[in-house]
Scaffold this motif. Sequence first.
Motif, PDB file in Angstrom:
ATOM      1  N   MET A   1      64.204  33.039  15.460  1.00 50.90           N
ATOM      2  CA  MET A   1      64.844  31.637  15.689  1.00 50.90           C
ATOM      3  C   MET A   1      64.271  30.394  15.280  1.00 50.90           C
ATOM      4  N   MET A   2      62.971  30.600  15.590  1.00 50.22           N
ATOM      5  CA  MET A   2      61.940  29.261  15.489  1.00 50.22           C
ATOM      6  C   MET A   2      61.770  29.002  14.075  1.00 50.22           C
ATOM      7  N   ARG A   3      61.625  30.195  13.508  1.00 45.68           N
ATOM      8  CA  ARG A   3      61.463  30.136  11.843  1.00 45.68           C
ATOM      9  C   ARG A   3      62.646  29.887  11.200  1.00 45.68           C
ATOM     10  N   TRP A   4      63.965  30.265  11.664  1.00 44.62           N
ATOM     11  CA  TRP A   4      65.333  29.512  11.133  1.00 44.62           C
ATOM     12  C   TRP A   4      65.414  27.961  11.264  1.00 44.62           C
ATOM     13  N   GLY A   5      64.927  27.658  12.493  1.00 43.72           N
ATOM     14  CA  GLY A   5      64.901  26.199  12.483  1.00 43.72           C
ATOM     15  C   GLY A   5      63.914  25.325  11.744  1.00 43.72           C
ATOM     16  N   GLU A   6      63.076  25.912  11.466  1.00 41.76           N
ATOM     17  CA  GLU A   6      62.122  25.084  10.483  1.00 41.76           C
ATOM     18  C   GLU A   6      62.601  25.287   9.108  1.00 41.76           C
ATOM     19  N   LEU A   7      63.188  26.254   8.611  1.00 41.36           N
ATOM     20  CA  LEU A   7      64.199  26.301   7.009  1.00 41.36           C
ATOM     21  C   LEU A   7      65.199  25.230   7.242  1.00 41.36           C
ATOM     22  N   ILE A   8      65.974  25.060   8.557  1.00 41.22           N
ATOM     23  CA  ILE A   8      66.992  24.286   8.466  1.00 41.22           C
ATOM     24  C   ILE A   8      66.544  22.791   8.589  1.00 41.22           C
ATOM     25  N   ALA A   9      65.418  22.514   9.209  1.00 37.82           N
ATOM     26  CA  ALA A   9      64.819  21.153   9.074  1.00 37.82           C
ATOM     27  C   ALA A   9      64.306  20.891   7.743  1.00 37.82           C
ATOM     28  N   ALA A  10      63.790  21.929   7.132  1.00 34.14           N
ATOM     29  CA  ALA A  10      63.230  21.547   5.644  1.00 34.14           C
ATOM     30  C   ALA A  10      64.452  21.288   4.534  1.00 34.14           C
ATOM     31  N   SER A  11      65.660  21.716   4.972  1.00 31.55           N
ATOM     32  CA  SER A  11      66.857  21.666   4.329  1.00 31.55           C
ATOM     33  C   SER A  11      67.770  20.432   4.686  1.00 31.55           C
ATOM     34  N   ALA A  12      67.275  19.627   5.324  1.00 32.50           N
ATOM     35  CA  ALA A  12      68.193  18.661   6.156  1.00 32.50           C
ATOM     36  C   ALA A  12      68.788  17.699   5.071  1.00 32.50           C
ATOM     37  N   ASP A  13      68.072  17.420   4.182  1.00 34.33           N
ATOM     38  CA  ASP A  13      68.484  16.433   2.860  1.00 34.33           C
ATOM     39  C   ASP A  13      69.944  17.145   2.275  1.00 34.33           C
ATOM     40  N   LYS A  14      69.583  18.341   2.026  1.00 30.43           N
ATOM     41  CA  LYS A  14      70.749  19.085   1.484  1.00 30.43           C
ATOM     42  C   LYS A  14      72.118  19.256   2.265  1.00 30.43           C
ATOM     43  N   ILE A  15      71.685  19.730   3.696  1.00 31.72           N
ATOM     44  CA  ILE A  15      72.793  19.822   4.604  1.00 31.72           C
ATOM     45  C   ILE A  15      73.437  18.588   4.825  1.00 31.72           C
ATOM     46  N   GLY A  16      72.632  17.744   5.308  1.00 29.74           N
ATOM     47  CA  GLY A  16      73.196  16.258   5.527  1.00 29.74           C
ATOM     48  C   GLY A  16      74.127  15.564   4.503  1.00 29.74           C
ATOM     49  N   THR A  17      73.865  15.903   3.127  1.00 30.46           N
ATOM     50  CA  THR A  17      74.554  15.367   1.962  1.00 30.46           C
ATOM     51  C   THR A  17      75.928  16.103   2.034  1.00 30.46           C
ATOM     52  N   ILE A  18      75.825  17.612   2.140  1.00 27.27           N
ATOM     53  CA  ILE A  18      77.157  18.366   2.026  1.00 27.27           C
ATOM     54  C   ILE A  18      78.069  17.923   3.249  1.00 27.27           C
ATOM     55  N   GLU A  19      77.555  17.595   4.490  1.00 28.87           N
ATOM     56  CA  GLU A  19      78.097  17.390   5.663  1.00 28.87           C
ATOM     57  C   GLU A  19      78.988  15.755   5.564  1.00 28.87           C
TER      58      GLU A  19
END
Length: 500
Positions: free
Chosen positions: A79-97
């Motif tokens: 779960m912690m590793r998943w959180g790291e990957l989400i944070a690293a993809s924040a620009d992409k996810i933020g743009t999509i949303e």
Amino acid sequence: MSAPSGTTALRHYANYINGRDQPGRDGGVFQSINPTTGAIWGDFVESSAADVDTAVRAAHSAFEGPWSALSPTRRGRLMMRWGELIAASADKIGTIETEQNGKLFAEMRTQARVAQDWLTYFGGLADKIEGRVIPLDRMSILNYTVLEPLGVVAAIVPWNSPTFLTIMSIAPALAAGNTVVIKPSEVTSASAVELARLAEEAGIPPGVVNVVTGGRIAGEALVDHPLVAKISFTGSDAAGRTIAARAGQRLIGCTLELGGKSPNIVFDDADIDQVEAGVLSGIFAAAGQTCVAGSRAFFQKKIYDRLVSRLVDRANSIRLGDPLKAESQMGPVASSAQLAKDERMVAQAVADGAEILAGGKRVRLEGLENGYFYAPTILQGAGSLDFIMQNEVFGPVLCVAPFEDEDDVVAMANSTPFGLAAGVWTNDIRRGHLMARRLRAGTVWINTYRALAFNSPFGGFKDSGLGRQNGAEAVNQFLQTKSVWCELSRDIQDPFVIKT
């Protein structure tokens, strides 16, 4: 900083089930609209009951198989590793949303980044779920409890903060050892699929995190599925009642985070500059599209006119624009339906006697004429029992009213069926704490507003919901207790001899 440039190409998303993209069985799709431009953004699977069944069975297999085979410590680290990957993809996810719901890119990116904090916290709790030994009167018996996961959890999440609310909903469920099927809103379905893909990249076994997209058919199939053991729903109170009733028929539990009509209460000794920023943030920073929006503001009479004047000036100067651009201070509302609701509720408020002090209309911006922009709106003169004061708008609409004293404002603040949050602004800390006790709300902020943390419980009183998200107690809502009895002596217990 502005968001990365988006693409104008039409996106195509499948369901994400058992670690891979899966098209819908009957080929049905629906389209999402970019609220900033009014143009089609992409298409998604209109999931059928059969698609939902596939996802739930994948989650059930993962629950009985690889996810349960992992130690709690190992699950937490994934779960912690998943959180790291989400944070690293924040620009992409933020743009999509932002492209799907119209909220500012800075907010959507920040929410994607802080998802890591939630997954780190709950991942750390995974191996701290402990039973206890119970000291029975019969000394020869060892009695202890074991806390076990429920099974498959259905998470139905809204469009206003898709990544943030998804992680809030599922992180405690995963920490408890459950698997999940996520049904995102039709308005913002893309980021949930992106999150599920990152879960697999993090090493979380296939089937632990699944996504089915669609509307009412998918939602009802998920709620009614016999292998779904718990429902976590964030959305309207009307939908929450329906879901709770259906879940009750199967005797399964719900965590419900529903609507709000939150009061922001300002006493005349408060710091006016601090209050101005807090009230504006509470209602206009997210275009009012947050469950805790401070949509009712009560100002003590001595400062009422001065504070209202300042708020009207600020509301009229808010820069509406493309939410992907850094200079924009407020974007559009998320959908044409939400825009129509804003217009309808303001019109009804005026008909009921309210006065528009700012906004109160749709705005058409040059180059974005088809966007769903609604002006920051301030109304005064609405009675406490008027429709606009009793019901959630979920748009950039603030109702202001004066009050005399504590008793007066407590009566008005508690007069709605909702009880999600409230704000109190005062430099008299004694009064602040006494007000917090009297307000019927699950969260009360004193001299701040719209603050949340992964380790502080969040949820509502009254019609604002059931259960709590965040904090250690959130995990307990996804566990069940087993009591184990073990006779340690070798004595024969004659069933016909009663010992005293």
